[in-house]
Design an enzyme around this catalytic site. Structure first.
Site, PDB file in Angstrom:
ATOM      1  N   TRP A 129       0.918  -0.953   0.196  1.00 40.47           N
ATOM      2  CA  TRP A 129      -0.103   0.154   0.033  1.00 40.47           C
ATOM      3  C   TRP A 129       0.753   1.068  -0.210  1.00 40.47           C
ATOM      4  CZ3 TRP A 129      -1.806   2.407   4.876  1.00 40.47           C
ATOM      5  CH2 TRP A 129      -2.927   3.700   3.955  1.00 40.47           C
ATOM      6  N   ASP A 210      -0.226  -5.967   9.518  1.00 38.04           N
ATOM      7  CA  ASP A 210      -1.488  -5.561   8.971  1.00 38.04           C
ATOM      8  C   ASP A 210      -3.131  -6.180   8.604  1.00 38.04           C
ATOM      9  OD1 ASP A 210      -2.803  -2.950   8.401  1.00 38.04           O
ATOM     10  OD2 ASP A 210      -1.173  -2.449   6.370  1.00 38.04           O
ATOM     11  N   LYS A 245     -13.555  -0.835   6.038  1.00 33.94           N
ATOM     12  CA  LYS A 245     -13.762  -1.727   5.226  1.00 33.94           C
ATOM     13  C   LYS A 245     -15.177  -2.813   5.872  1.00 33.94           C
ATOM     14  CE  LYS A 245     -10.809  -0.718   3.337  1.00 33.94           C
ATOM     15  NZ  LYS A 245      -9.750   0.946   2.035  1.00 33.94           N
TER      16      LYS A 245
HETATM   17  C1  LMR Z   1      -6.928   1.927   0.102  1.00 34.37           C
HETATM   18  O1  LMR Z   1      -5.263   1.096  -0.708  1.00 34.37           O
HETATM   19  O2  LMR Z   1      -7.492   2.678  -1.466  1.00 34.37           O
HETATM   20  C2  LMR Z   1      -7.775   2.580   0.741  1.00 34.37           C
HETATM   21  O3  LMR Z   1      -7.044   1.410   1.907  1.00 34.37           O
HETATM   22  C3  LMR Z   1      -7.805   3.737   1.363  1.00 34.37           C
HETATM   23  C4  LMR Z   1      -6.340   4.555   1.183  1.00 34.37           C
HETATM   24  O4  LMR Z   1      -6.288   4.958   2.442  1.00 34.37           O
HETATM   25  O5  LMR Z   1      -6.075   4.812   0.701  1.00 34.37           O
END
Ligand code: LMR
Length: 396
Positions: A129, A210, A245
């Site tokens: 992420w 996570d 979520k």
């Molecule tokens: C995502 O990856 O789209 C979500 O976790 C929202 C974000 O805050 O990036």
């Protein structure tokens, strides 16, 4: 002083969300941010949340400060949801603070790690992420990547991953996604969790798990299989969870950080350090989301309703995983997209290139992250054909 500042690039995910909102094309499709949408393309408030909010209005009798650890009832519920009847709870080896969202949990975890070992490097999956890396760096941690997703085979780079993990020194931290890997959807299987765990023990690194998508993969308990095994075996770990979520509480910002220590003698030290971090950043978390989750999990009836609503979200996404493959085939696409059904959670990489992603956006107003990550819940019966035709066009 402010004149010294330079403009900063917009966050790749949130910037996309803003660009989508501004697009006047009535056919636009949002596959960007990881937010669940129903068949009508709407992110509705869950029914169980609506009911819990009514309960809150009736029952809440004070707005006094909540305390640094937040809502203790919520914390107990979230520990049970994550670990089940696990020895780390029975032995009193876990301390939890509720935080402003899963991101807040990760930031608190990062500051906690910094206190415990200022020289620690945190290892993240390649890719991960986007915000993981910037957030950990902002907390002053060094960040390194370990091999994870294989863009060619659309699976895991298993050998390279374990080779990288075998070099992690004691005192470092390794971030692992509990389920529904963001951005690839490619999760560890149980044998891989076992191997990961063996390496954590052998090398002496601390796992940071996570878990932002519990219940979106295979099911609430199934999605914790790796975490629970790991917690059984290692002496310490950090867990970050999110209710954005699975309870659809995105804007309420509700998550938690749990620290698991090797003996209950360490618990007070871990707890007081955790709370000192919280106090120095935001003092105490907001209460609303935690109270809603507590009301739901306090009630057998609301919990059953939540399970149903969560299953609807999970199943709809899984149905669309298959539908993407079917529709692309029907459009004559030759490429193999069968990997999509082997992945879990909100996301998969489509595996198309930058130019094709750009064309989808410019010519068809179809929005996805630049890595080709698609948030599958953005598809529905009204836009799936349009999406499949557009993808087939850019693939030609
Ligand atoms: C995502 O990856 O789209 C979500 O976790 C929202 C974000 O805050 O990036």
């Amino acid at each position: 002083m402010f004149s010294r500042l330079q403009p900063v690039a917009t966050d790749p995910i949130l910037g996309l969300m803003a660009a989508y909102k501004e697009d006047p094309n009535p056919l636009k499709v949002d596959l960007g941010v990881g937010v669940y949408k129903d068949e009508a393309g709407h992110t509705a408030v869950l029914e169980c949340v609506k009911k819990a909010e009514k309960l809150r209005l009736d029952l809440e009798d004070s707005k006094t400060y909540i305390g640094m650890a937040g809502d203790l009832s919520f914390n107990a519920h979230i520990e049970k949801l994550a670990f089940g009847p696990h020895k780390v709870l029975l032995e009193g080896r876990t301390t939890t603070a509720h935080t402003p969202g899963g991101t807040g949990a990760l930031r608190v975890a990062a500051e906690f790690i910094k206190k415990a070992n200022p020289d620690a490097t945190i290892w993240v999956t390649s890719p991960t992420w986007a915000n993981h890396i910037s957030m950990f760096q902002a907390a002053g941690l060094k960040v390194k990547e370990y091999a994870y997703y294989d863009y060619d085979t659309k699976g895991l780079k298993e050998d390279a991953m374990f080779a990288d993990l075998a070099t992690v020194p004691a005192g470092d931290v390794v971030l692992v996604h509990a389920c529904c890997h963001n951005p690839s959807g490619m999760d560890l299987n149980f044998a891989q969790w076992q191997k990961f765990t063996a390496l954590a023990k052998e090398r002496g690194f601390t796992p940071l798990v996570d878990m932002a998508y519990q219940g979106f993969g295979l099911g609430l308990d199934e999605d914790t299989q790796g975490l629970r095994y790991l917690a059984n075996e290692v002496e310490e770990l950090i867990l970050c969870t999110s209710c954005s979520k699975n309870f659809g509480l995105y804007r309420e910002r509700i998550g938690a950080v749990s620290i698991v220590v090797d003996s209950n003698k360490m618990l007070e030290t871990a707890r007081t350090n955790l709370l000192a971090v919280v106090r120095s950043i935001y003092s105490m978390p907001p209460a609303h989301g935690a109270i809603i989750v507590s009301h739901i999990l306090d009630s057998a009836e609301l919990t059953a309703l939540w399970h149903q609503e969560l299953a609807v979200m999970r199943n709809r996404i899984n149905d669309y995983r298959q539908l993407i493959i079917d529709k692309l085939q029907a459009e004559g696409v030759q490429q193999d997209f069968s990997f999509i059904t082997k992945q879990h959670g909100m996301f998969s990489f489509l595996g198309i290139n930058k130019e094709q992603i750009e064309r989808l956006r410019k010519e068809f107003s179809i929005y996805m992250v630049g890595s080709s990550r698609v948030s599958i819940a953005g598809l529905n019966h009204s836009n799936i054909d349009y999406f499949a035709k557009a993808v087939a066009t850019v693939l030609k």
